[in-house]
Design an enzyme around this catalytic site. Structure first.
Site, PDB file in Angstrom:
ATOM      1  N   ARG A 255       0.865  -1.148  -0.280  1.00  0.00           N
ATOM      2  CA  ARG A 255      -0.290   0.082  -0.209  1.00  0.00           C
ATOM      3  C   ARG A 255       0.853   1.361   0.100  1.00  0.00           C
ATOM      4  O   ARG A 255       0.176   1.882  -0.572  1.00  0.00           O
ATOM      5  CB  ARG A 255      -1.109  -0.574   1.206  1.00  0.00           C
ATOM      6  CG  ARG A 255      -2.001   1.027   0.790  1.00  0.00           C
ATOM      7  CD  ARG A 255      -3.343   0.625   2.018  1.00  0.00           C
ATOM      8  NE  ARG A 255      -2.871   0.565   3.430  1.00  0.00           N
ATOM      9  CZ  ARG A 255      -3.703   0.140   4.341  1.00  0.00           C
ATOM     10  NH1 ARG A 255      -4.450   0.342   4.370  1.00  0.00           N
ATOM     11  NH2 ARG A 255      -2.989   0.459   5.647  1.00  0.00           N
TER      12      ARG A 255
ATOM     13  N   LYS B 148      -2.725   6.389   1.761  1.00  0.00           N
ATOM     14  CA  LYS B 148      -2.297   6.919   2.671  1.00  0.00           C
ATOM     15  C   LYS B 148      -1.830   8.116   3.251  1.00  0.00           C
ATOM     16  O   LYS B 148      -0.528   7.547   3.600  1.00  0.00           O
ATOM     17  CB  LYS B 148      -2.145   5.874   4.004  1.00  0.00           C
ATOM     18  CG  LYS B 148      -2.380   5.922   5.117  1.00  0.00           C
ATOM     19  CD  LYS B 148      -2.358   4.399   5.745  1.00  0.00           C
ATOM     20  CE  LYS B 148      -2.197   4.500   7.403  1.00  0.00           C
ATOM     21  NZ  LYS B 148      -3.863   4.652   7.871  1.00  0.00           N
TER      22      LYS B 148
ATOM     23  N   GLU C  65     -16.456   5.745   3.818  1.00  0.00           N
ATOM     24  CA  GLU C  65     -15.738   4.725   4.858  1.00  0.00           C
ATOM     25  C   GLU C  65     -16.059   5.854   6.315  1.00  0.00           C
ATOM     26  O   GLU C  65     -16.740   6.879   5.959  1.00  0.00           O
ATOM     27  CB  GLU C  65     -14.371   4.634   4.667  1.00  0.00           C
ATOM     28  CG  GLU C  65     -13.633   5.656   4.071  1.00  0.00           C
ATOM     29  CD  GLU C  65     -12.224   5.013   3.913  1.00  0.00           C
ATOM     30  OE1 GLU C  65     -11.570   3.565   4.886  1.00  0.00           O
ATOM     31  OE2 GLU C  65     -11.119   5.876   2.925  1.00  0.00           O
TER      32      GLU C  65
END
Ligand code: PLP
Length: 341
Positions: free
Chosen positions: A82, A184, A220
């Site tokens: 990620r 992120k 989310e």
């Protein structure tokens, strides 16, 4: 190894400085060999890319002690992957995945005194991150970068059991359509600060963000993906290009299908159908699953059948199976548990 003198069950969820951190610098087109260092302070140019244009991304994972006394972490390969995706999207150099895992392992080993004992509920939170360190004044990527990993012990996320929380539908967005919601990046979290402070001021624990394009679909929260359960025990989780692909959510989907034999749907979830679900949970590294008891949409309440006292039965089974796998009480799928010591 003597453990640090900490009250493990009461350390809370804050930063505690540990002994060593890992640092590697990117200069002249390559990463140096990297090293563990003592100094927790960073000196960079006042004009560094990270300070001017927020060129930074990070990861978060935990190391902990299993029932049989090993120190392990959970699927660090997925955090490494990620971070590659985050770096590419932010025009940062990729830190090689195998080196990421090595850096995590070295940092945990060097701070073994701070890995909480089994049964305390506490864990060692690991924070790999990367930022543009050289000066930029025109808007462009920096030439030099630093990759670092530090670790800090954190207390149990839920003291005295996981109580369902009440969340609100946010009036703010955490990501743009075709933006950076799926990586992120530090900038996503800066964006979410006003929204979370507002939600807390109003007495809510979290925000439910809707899709920024149409505001009709569930995305989310600021730090976790959603899982819902239907009346007939099907697990439903939102699919969207602007949510962070949670490692906990991906693991729970596998656990639901392969360990519990449940049907799982990963698809767009319209806010209008949320009232029809019977359980709702937030999944992420910090708490694994936080049960949601109620969602408030501008004064209109959606109360889940599972209530405000405890996790719903399916959520609980998912939670117990995944935490059992993590703690070594249940056999893990191949490659999920990285043994550090
Ligand atoms: C925005 C957001 N969504 C979801 C998650 C959960 O992801 P993971 O399960 O990989 O911790 C996090 C935390 O990392 C997050 O910051």
């Amino acid at each position: 190894m003597e453990k640090a003198n900490l009250d493990w069950s009461n350390i809370g969820f804050g930063y505690i400085k540990t002994d060593k951190r890992y640092v590697s610098n990117f200069k002249d087109g390559k990463w140096d060999e990297g090293a563990l260092v003592d100094d927790d302070k960073i000196t960079i140019s006042e004009c560094a890319g990270v300070l001017q244009y927020a060129q930074t991304c990070f990861e978060g994972l935990k190391a902990y002690t299993t029932e049989d006394g090993h120190i392990v972490c959970f699927r660090p390969d997925l955090n490494a992957q990620r971070m590659v995706d985050s770096a590419k999207r932010l025009e940062m150099p990729v830190f090689p995945e195998e080196r990421f895992i090595e850096a995590v392992v070295e940092t945990v080993k060097a701070n073994e005194a701070f890995v909480p004992p089994y049964g305390s509920g506490a864990t060692l939170y690991i924070r790999p991150y990367m930022f543009g360190s050289s000066p930029v004044i025109g808007v462009k990527p920096a030439d030099e970068y630093q990759f670092r990993v530090f670790a800090t012990p954190v207390g149990p996320y839920f003291k005295g059991g996981a109580k369902p929380i009440v969340i609100k539908v946010s009036d703010f967005d955490r990501a743009a359509p075709h933006g950076t919601g799926n990586i992120k990046a530090g900038l996503n979290y800066a964006m979410s600060l006003h929204a979370i402070v507002t939600a807390h001021d109003e007495g809510f624990s979290e925000n439910m963000y809707l899709d920024p394009g149409t505001r009709t679909k569930v995305e989310e929260t600021g730090g976790a993906n959603f899982l819902f359960v239907t009346k007939d025990n099907k697990v439903v989780t939102p699919k969207s290009d602007s949510i962070l692909p949670s490692i906990t959510r991906r693991s729970l989907v596998y656990v639901a299908k392969e360990y519990l034999g449940l049907e799982v749907e990963e698809r767009e979830v319209y806010f209008d159908e949320v009232k029809d679900f019977v359980e709702c949970g937030l999944c992420g590294t910090a708490a694994v699953i936080s049960p949601v008891g109620k969602i408030v949409d501008h004064g209109k309440e959606i109360a889940f059948a599972s209530g405000m006292e405890e996790m719903g039965p399916v959520t609980k089974k998912l939670y117990e199976t995944l935490t059992g796998i993590q703690m070594g009480r249940i056999e893990a799928p191949e490659g999920w548990i990285k043994v550090i010591k």
